[in-house]
Design an enzyme around this catalytic site. Sequence first.
Site, PDB file in Angstrom:
ATOM      1  CG  ASP A 119     -40.562 -14.851   7.331  1.00  0.00           C
ATOM      2  OD1 ASP A 119     -41.105 -13.749   7.475  1.00  0.00           O
ATOM      3  OD2 ASP A 119     -39.353 -15.049   7.546  1.00  0.00           O
ATOM      4  CD  GLU A 136     -44.857 -14.235   7.168  1.00  0.00           C
ATOM      5  OE1 GLU A 136     -44.097 -13.302   6.832  1.00  0.00           O
ATOM      6  OE2 GLU A 136     -44.728 -14.857   8.244  1.00  0.00           O
TER       7      GLU A 136
END
Length: 227
Positions: free
Chosen positions: A44, A116
């Site tokens: 992320d 992610e």
Amino acid sequence: MIKKPEILSVKLGLAFNDPQLFSMALTHRSVGARNNERLEYLGDSVLGFVIAEQLYELFPDAGEGVLSRLRASLVNQSSLAELARQHNLGDYLILGSGELKSGGFRRDSILSDALEAIMGALLRDQGIDVCRQWILRLFADKFADLKVDDWNKDPKTRLQELMQANRKPLPVYELVGMSGADHAQTFEVKCSVVVTSETCNGVGISRKKAEQAAAENMLNLLQTKAK
């Protein structure tokens, strides 16, 4: 039947030095303590940086607000889940029995987190340069479709177009309060949309400005909920 992670690795154009990192990136927390949550946290962060850097280079005349909105349009749960589905990532997820039965391999949150996590695994395995190159390839089509002029539109227009794009009813604005003398009034407006039960208020020196403020707050809320 869950497909082997190495098949997905080849489809994504990746070759891990440590294949276990890639397997962990596909492992949901429902399986146990060894899962992809830490890699997702790392992915992320690197995704946000890479996208922000690329937008900074592509749109040298765009202000901070426009760049932030562009980034939010790319880095959100729906956008990432869409990319994951394009590569059939759900077929390779390693899920606990409960998530398997409930169709977790189709859920936006699980798909976006896994994507992610793959970025985080790649960062750990081969470093920032290789990770950056892969992320930019992954998002190439989305970058090609970006039009900075769309993000210079006023908040009410952007919110209306967002609802129309998702085939939802238009936002509703309700005047909830007025205060001050006639020559210096302040208006408060409430904005509601069908995609969330939450409402957002905006304040301004005219009803129009209050509606714009409420629309901006609603856009920010929807972007936050999509992450």
